[in-house]
Every structure is written in C-alpha cells, then in structure tokens.
Design a protein around this motif. Structure first.
Motif, PDB file in Angstrom:
ATOM      1  N   PRO A  12       0.820  -1.212   0.000  1.00 56.51           N
ATOM      2  CA  PRO A  12       0.000   0.000   0.000  1.00 56.51           C
ATOM      3  C   PRO A  12       0.850   1.257   0.000  1.00 56.51           C
ATOM      4  N   LEU A  13       0.337   2.291  -0.661  1.00 48.41           N
ATOM      5  CA  LEU A  13       0.941   3.613  -0.581  1.00 48.41           C
ATOM      6  C   LEU A  13       0.284   4.306   0.608  1.00 48.41           C
ATOM      7  N   LEU A  14       0.976   4.297   1.735  1.00 50.18           N
ATOM      8  CA  LEU A  14       0.382   4.839   2.941  1.00 50.18           C
ATOM      9  C   LEU A  14       0.464   6.355   2.988  1.00 50.18           C
ATOM     10  N   LEU A  15       1.323   6.925   2.168  1.00 48.94           N
ATOM     11  CA  LEU A  15       1.462   8.370   2.141  1.00 48.94           C
ATOM     12  C   LEU A  15       1.433   8.839   0.704  1.00 48.94           C
ATOM     13  N   SER A  16       0.868   9.999   0.469  1.00 46.82           N
ATOM     14  CA  SER A  16       0.761  10.486  -0.897  1.00 46.82           C
ATOM     15  C   SER A  16       2.115  10.861  -1.454  1.00 46.82           C
ATOM     16  N   SER A  17       2.249  10.741  -2.773  1.00 47.62           N
ATOM     17  CA  SER A  17       3.515  11.060  -3.422  1.00 47.62           C
ATOM     18  C   SER A  17       3.674  12.560  -3.547  1.00 47.62           C
ATOM     19  N   PRO A  18       4.844  13.098  -3.120  1.00 40.38           N
ATOM     20  CA  PRO A  18       5.072  14.532  -3.243  1.00 40.38           C
ATOM     21  C   PRO A  18       5.228  14.934  -4.699  1.00 40.38           C
ATOM     22  N   ARG A  68      19.557  20.591 -10.216  1.00 35.57           N
ATOM     23  CA  ARG A  68      20.222  20.910  -8.967  1.00 35.57           C
ATOM     24  C   ARG A  68      20.166  19.715  -8.016  1.00 35.57           C
ATOM     25  N   ALA A  69      21.010  19.778  -7.002  1.00 37.64           N
ATOM     26  CA  ALA A  69      21.050  18.699  -6.023  1.00 37.64           C
ATOM     27  C   ALA A  69      19.741  18.654  -5.230  1.00 37.64           C
ATOM     28  N   ARG A  70      19.322  17.488  -4.861  1.00 33.58           N
ATOM     29  CA  ARG A  70      18.091  17.317  -4.106  1.00 33.58           C
ATOM     30  C   ARG A  70      18.271  17.772  -2.663  1.00 33.58           C
ATOM     31  N   GLU A  71      17.299  18.502  -2.137  1.00 33.98           N
ATOM     32  CA  GLU A  71      17.323  18.923  -0.748  1.00 33.98           C
ATOM     33  C   GLU A  71      16.550  17.912   0.087  1.00 33.98           C
ATOM     34  N   ASP A 119      19.258   2.620   8.742  1.00 33.91           N
ATOM     35  CA  ASP A 119      20.155   2.189   7.676  1.00 33.91           C
ATOM     36  C   ASP A 119      19.795   2.875   6.362  1.00 33.91           C
ATOM     37  N   VAL A 120      18.498   3.020   6.098  1.00 39.73           N
ATOM     38  CA  VAL A 120      18.062   3.729   4.887  1.00 39.73           C
ATOM     39  C   VAL A 120      18.495   5.190   4.947  1.00 39.73           C
ATOM     40  N   LEU A 121      18.351   5.826   6.109  1.00 44.57           N
ATOM     41  CA  LEU A 121      18.814   7.209   6.246  1.00 44.57           C
ATOM     42  C   LEU A 121      20.320   7.296   5.995  1.00 44.57           C
ATOM     43  N   TYR A 122      21.068   6.380   6.566  1.00 42.26           N
ATOM     44  CA  TYR A 122      22.525   6.321   6.375  1.00 42.26           C
ATOM     45  C   TYR A 122      22.867   6.190   4.895  1.00 42.26           C
ATOM     46  N   ARG A 123      22.189   5.266   4.219  1.00 41.72           N
ATOM     47  CA  ARG A 123      22.436   5.048   2.794  1.00 41.72           C
ATOM     48  C   ARG A 123      22.052   6.275   1.966  1.00 41.72           C
ATOM     49  N   TYR A 124      20.917   6.884   2.305  1.00 36.66           N
ATOM     50  CA  TYR A 124      20.463   8.002   1.473  1.00 36.66           C
ATOM     51  C   TYR A 124      21.343   9.239   1.677  1.00 36.66           C
ATOM     52  N   LEU A 125      21.800   9.459   2.892  1.00 36.99           N
ATOM     53  CA  LEU A 125      22.741  10.556   3.114  1.00 36.99           C
ATOM     54  C   LEU A 125      24.000  10.361   2.264  1.00 36.99           C
ATOM     55  N   ARG A 126      24.470   9.139   2.201  1.00 34.70           N
ATOM     56  CA  ARG A 126      25.660   8.866   1.393  1.00 34.70           C
ATOM     57  C   ARG A 126      25.346   8.976  -0.099  1.00 34.70           C
ATOM     58  N   PHE A 426      11.673   8.610  -7.163  1.00 33.30           N
ATOM     59  CA  PHE A 426      12.534   8.063  -6.116  1.00 33.30           C
ATOM     60  C   PHE A 426      13.147   9.185  -5.287  1.00 33.30           C
ATOM     61  N   GLU A 427      13.780  10.154  -5.936  1.00 29.22           N
ATOM     62  CA  GLU A 427      14.450  11.214  -5.177  1.00 29.22           C
ATOM     63  C   GLU A 427      13.454  12.134  -4.478  1.00 29.22           C
ATOM     64  N   THR A 428      12.328  12.407  -5.117  1.00 32.15           N
ATOM     65  CA  THR A 428      11.329  13.259  -4.481  1.00 32.15           C
ATOM     66  C   THR A 428      10.781  12.609  -3.219  1.00 32.15           C
ATOM     67  N   SER A 429      10.438  11.341  -3.302  1.00 28.65           N
ATOM     68  CA  SER A 429       9.862  10.650  -2.148  1.00 28.65           C
ATOM     69  C   SER A 429      10.893  10.456  -1.040  1.00 28.65           C
ATOM     70  N   MET A 430      12.104  10.085  -1.400  1.00 28.45           N
ATOM     71  CA  MET A 430      13.127   9.864  -0.377  1.00 28.45           C
ATOM     72  C   MET A 430      13.565  11.173   0.268  1.00 28.45           C
ATOM     73  N   SER A 431      13.589  12.241  -0.491  1.00 25.41           N
ATOM     74  CA  SER A 431      14.015  13.528   0.065  1.00 25.41           C
ATOM     75  C   SER A 431      12.920  14.185   0.900  1.00 25.41           C
ATOM     76  N   ASP A 432      11.716  13.655   0.822  1.00 24.84           N
ATOM     77  CA  ASP A 432      10.610  14.134   1.644  1.00 24.84           C
ATOM     78  C   ASP A 432      10.454  13.214   2.852  1.00 24.84           C
ATOM     79  N   ASP A 433      11.440  13.249   3.743  1.00 24.64           N
ATOM     80  CA  ASP A 433      11.395  12.483   4.990  1.00 24.64           C
ATOM     81  C   ASP A 433      11.346  10.974   4.755  1.00 24.64           C
ATOM     82  N   LEU A 434      12.075  10.526   3.746  1.00 24.53           N
ATOM     83  CA  LEU A 434      12.295   9.083   3.512  1.00 24.53           C
ATOM     84  C   LEU A 434      10.993   8.311   3.314  1.00 24.53           C
ATOM     85  N   HIS A 435      10.223   8.703   2.311  1.00 27.01           N
ATOM     86  CA  HIS A 435       8.988   7.979   2.012  1.00 27.01           C
ATOM     87  C   HIS A 435       9.308   6.730   1.193  1.00 27.01           C
TER      88      HIS A 435
END
Length: 571
Positions: A12-18, A68-71, A119-126, A426-435
C-alpha cells in the motif's frame, strides 16, 4: 505472469507522493558492501560518480536532463515539523548517533524496524554525497542483562556478547550496513565517570550513599523534547523508585554496587552506570558534544532521550543536536507487541520461513514514522513482490548477458521517460522524509515495461529493446541499492526465496515436481477436475503453477486463502 504483475502493486501507498522534479542521477553502488554488489554480466556506459559527471554525460547516456542537487527534509521530533537537513559543518562529516540494543535476548522485529529505518537514512545521506560517521552502541551492562544472566547461570558479559553477535548477524542478513563505530558501554566507563563529574560540578546532580542522581529541577529545559511537564513525570519505567531522591523524576547516573553484579571503582564508590548517561558519554566521545542526528525508536523519546539532552547540556552547556529522529511502533495483528501478550516476534523466527529481505521490504512498505502492523498476510505480499522484482531483473540479465551497448547510442523516448520518471519519484519521495513506500511503488511501472519487453510479441519488436532493458535494470538496481534490497545475485536470491516457500509449505521440491507430473498426466487424460484440484492444493500452501510452451514450472506465491478467486481448468 499476470498474477506476478498484479503482486507488484500490492504494497500500500500509505502516504501520498510529493511533487516531482527532474534531478540528476547519482552514484549508489558505492553504498553496497562488496558481498552485496551484483555481478556485471553485460556492459553499460560508465556510471558517473557525481552529479557533475552526470551533467556532462546525461544527454549521451540516457537523455535525462541535469538539475540541482536534491534537498533532504527530515521530521524533527524536537521542533515537531519537517526541516531542511543542513549539516552542522557544510561539506563536512555528518554525525549520526542511533541508540543500540540491550543484548539480553534475541532481537525482535521492533529492532529490525528501527535499524532498517536508520540504515536507509545512512544510505540516502551517502547517496546525496554526504560523508557520514554513524555510531550505534551496545548497552552491554544493564539490569535486564544481569537478571537474565543470573537466571541462566551465565556471566553477564558472556551473555551480552553472545546476543550482540547474534544481533550483528541479524543486521547483516537484513542488509543493514555496519555503522562506523559500535561502542560498548563496558569499554567507556572512564568517559561516563568524567561526564558525571562535570554534571555534579555544574550543580545538576547529587550523590547519596554511593548512588548519583540527576536533579531535574536544576535543569529548566527538562521536558522540551517530549513535551512533558515535570509534574507529568512518574517514577517507574527505568526510573528508580527511591525515597532519598529530591524529586521522584530524578534519574540515576551511577548505581552503587550490589552483591553479584559487575562494578567499577568511582569517586562515589564501586558501582555501574545508569542507563541514560551511557549514550550521552559515548556520543560525545565519538561525535563531540554537538552533532547532526540522534535517532531511535519512538519509545525512547521519554525518558531516555529527554534524559540524554539534560545530561549532555548539564555537562556541556554548548551541547546540541540538530535533528531528533524517531521511528514508529510495531504492532502484531493490530496489538502492541509484548512478551506478556505472547505475540513477541523475533527476527530469527521470521527468517526461518521468510527471506530476510522480504522482512526488509515489508518494513519499507510503511513510512518509518507511522506505526506498522505485522501480519503474516502482509509478509506474504512483500515476499511475493520481492520474488517478482528479482525474477524480472534476472530475466533481464539473462537477455542482456551477451549484449554490448554503445555509450553514444540514444535510447527510445519512452524508455528515457520511464527512467526519468522513476528517478524523479525516487528522489522526491526519499528527500521528503524518507517515504520508502512511495519509492518502492515507483519501480512497479518500469518492471511492468521490462516484462512487456521481455515476454510480449509487441515488446520483443521494440527498437533498442535490449538497450532499454539494460538501462532500466541499472536504474532499478540503483534504487534497490539505496533501499538496501539489492542482492549479490538475483539468481541466488530467487533460489533462497523458493527454499523458504517450500519450507512454509512443508514440502520438498521433489514433491512439488511430482505433483506437477500428476497434474500434467491428468490434463493429458482430460481429467480437468483432478488437474484443478492439484493446482489448488499447491496454491493453498503458496506454490503457484505456471504453464508455458516448455512445460509447467512453479514459483512462490501468496497462499490461495489470501488471494481473490482463481480460474478453474478448461479444456
């Protein structure tokens, strides 16, 4: 195949896509340890190691425009809102401390939920090109460890070492990358004693009969993280009930020695550290008094993290942590997981019957801050989707194995659009608080397109079919790598998933093949009712039969009782 495709969309998509934005591709395979890195069975154009390199090669490689780089935005428990992540030292190392386990028993799925999330936060920061110093501790001396060791007649340090090793094995199976440092409390007694001295010198703690307590009344900021008022605090959960305390909410920094317990010498007499002071001392030792991220489960907000802030700032007034991040609880069949309810589920219990990455995929299917409800049905769905994903990528590898693509050849527009859409989502969802749930859903459409190219008449005729397959597989591989779902080999992972399915069905592969032979004989004899019974018998235990021009094969599936109605055999 149709059933497999349907399974791809079941999480399920529990949160809407940004909202979407076009962004450059980034290097992610560097996040994957050597044992997890896939074999390169075919050639691609060289992968860029930075956004600048991508900008130069984008139009020549996959047509995706540079940007530009993702925030990254993260929810900060202390401010109670999402904030733009800005490292304390721009361009420097990000410091992240995550509270580790108290190793007195097998690790459970609540632990899996927390450490997969970080671990996902660690990976995404890198992935976003940050250097990260990730510290996760072991509380290897604690009341619970001592009680369990006494119960088993075992040395406390031997017991904690044994369960620590088991925990590390569980984390490796779940594809959690090793932290930069994994300190143990027992190795940092000097640092703990020195911090307690500083707190006493700053008039925020007092000693009574060999014990040392933190004085919450002398720290006006107490309660800012949790939002609790001092009057709301109660002695109880890991807060010692002691009439000698000045305030019932005062908590132990140092505990006087008791017979039969480990102890160390201190200025207040023999004893051992309290629970909360340990993390304050170790985080300061490895990251300094001020650093970027402190994380843990939601249950640690109070009292543990509230007390950590008080201790750290009482020891050093300049101490500050920019982002407090917490993951949500795990329920089991809609009830809170606890030993008293008999629904305590260990990681090892789950991975006896399910691939560890099926558990990881299940956990990533819900946003890390939301509560997650563990059920066998949802785990079956996650396992089925994982099999479908790896089977598609394995089919792609086999088709492209002998293919040599040319770096300068442009891909079809529909392929580049599909790849760019995946990249953006992928980048939009992950950069929005790791969706992560949205990021996982984003690979569904590319997988469907790949299956069309692999198996349909129309797809097999598409221009630059193999080049398209190769490029889409590479992009999906990048997503799986950042999510920690990339196996060392698709083929080996599929075999492991099949083995787990057979174990759940209490069958051997020979028994399944015998059933397939019986069904084939029945179909040849036009005994369709018998043929249908065999198929449903296997489907009931999670074994799906697939008929093709080369005969009948099988694959793991969601058990029949958890599916909708299936068609009966026809002549």
């Amino acid at each position: 195949m149709a059933a497999a495709r349907r399974a791809a969309g079941l999480l399920p998509l529990l949160l809407s896509s940004p909202s979407r934005a076009r962004l450059p591709h980034r290097q992610a395979l560097a996040l994957t340890p050597p044992l997890l890195r896939p074999h390169r069975l075919y050639s691609h154009s060289p992968k860029p190691s930075s956004s600048a390199a991508f900008s130069a090669s984008a139009s020549a490689s996959n047509g995706a425009p540079a940007g530009r780089a993702r925030e990254l935005h993260l929810y900060n428990t202390k401010s109670r809102r999402k904030e733009l992540f800005q490292p304390r030292v721009p361009g420097g190392e990000v410091g992240m401390y995550v509270c580790g386990v108290t190793p007195y028993d097998d690790s459970h799925i609540g632990h899996a939920r927390a450490y997969v999330a970080f671990d996902v936060l660690y990976r995404y920061l890198r992935y976003l090109d940050h250097k990260v110093r990730y510290v996760r501790n072991f509380t290897d001396i604690d009341d619970k460890i001592i009680a369990r060791a006494n119960q088993l007649g075992e040395d406390p340090f031997s017991l904690s070492k044994r369960y620590s090793d088991d925990f590390l094995s569980d984390m490796a199976n779940l594809h959690c990358l090793p932290p930069s440092v994994e300190p143990r409390v027992s190795d940092h007694i000097d640092q703990i004693i020195n911090m307690i001295k500083q707190i006493i010198d700053n008039d925020c703690a007092y000693a009574i009969g060999g014990d040392v307590y933190f004085s919450v009344e002398n720290f006006p900021e107490y309660g800012d993280l949790s939002g609790r008022k001092l009057d709301d605090n109660r002695a109880g959960e890991r807060v010692t009930v002691d009439e000698r305390k000045k305030n019932p909410a005062d908590f132990a920094l140092w505990k006087a020695a008791k017979d039969g317990e480990p102890s160390w010498d201190s200025p207040w007499g023999p004893g051992r550290p309290g629970w909360h002071i340990e993390c304050s001392a170790m985080s300061a030792h490895y990251l300094g008094h001020s650093f970027d991220i402190h994380g843990g489960g939601e249950d640690l907000i109070f009292p543990h993290h509230e007390n950590e802030i008080a201790q750290s700032r009482a020891a050093c007034c300049d101490s500050s942590i920019n982002y407090w991040i917490h993951n949500g609880f795990v329920n089991v069949n809609s009830q809170k997981m606890s030993k008293s309810l008999g629904n305590f589920v260990t990681i090892r219990k789950v991975t006896e019957l399910y691939h560890p990455l099926a558990l990881r995929m299940f956990l990533l299917g819900t946003h890390y801050r939301s509560p997650i409800n563990y059920t066998i049905e949802q785990l079956n769905v996650a396992s089925d989707r994982l099999y479908y994903t790896y089977q598609t990528l394995q089919d792609c590898e086999e088709s492209c194995q002998q293919h040599q693509s040319k770096a300068g050849d442009p891909l079809p527009v529909n392929t580049t659009n599909c790849i760019q859409k995946l990249h953006d989502e992928f980048e939009t969802s992950m950069s929005d608080d790791l969706h992560t749930s949205v990021a996982l859903a984003a690979i569904s459409e590319p997988l469907k397109v790949m299956n069309d190219l692999l198996h349909t008449r129309k797809g097999k005729k598409q221009e630059k079919r193999l080049e398209s397959l190769s490029a889409m597989e590479e992009k999906i591989r990048m997503v799986l790598s950042v999510l920690g779902l990339l196996p060392s080999s698709y083929y080996e992972a599929l075999q492991q998933l099949r083995e787990k399915a057979l174990r759940r069905a209490s069958m051997t592969e020979e028994q399944v093949l015998q059933k397939i032979e019986e069904r084939t004989s029945a179909r040849k004899a036009k005994q369709y009712e018998k043929s249908d019974e065999i198929r449903k018998e296997l489907a009931a235990v999670g074994i799906a039969l697939m008929d093709g021009p080369d005969g009948t094969t099988w694959r793991p599936s969601v058990p029949l009782s958890e599916q909708g109605p299936i068609a009966t055999e026809v002549g």
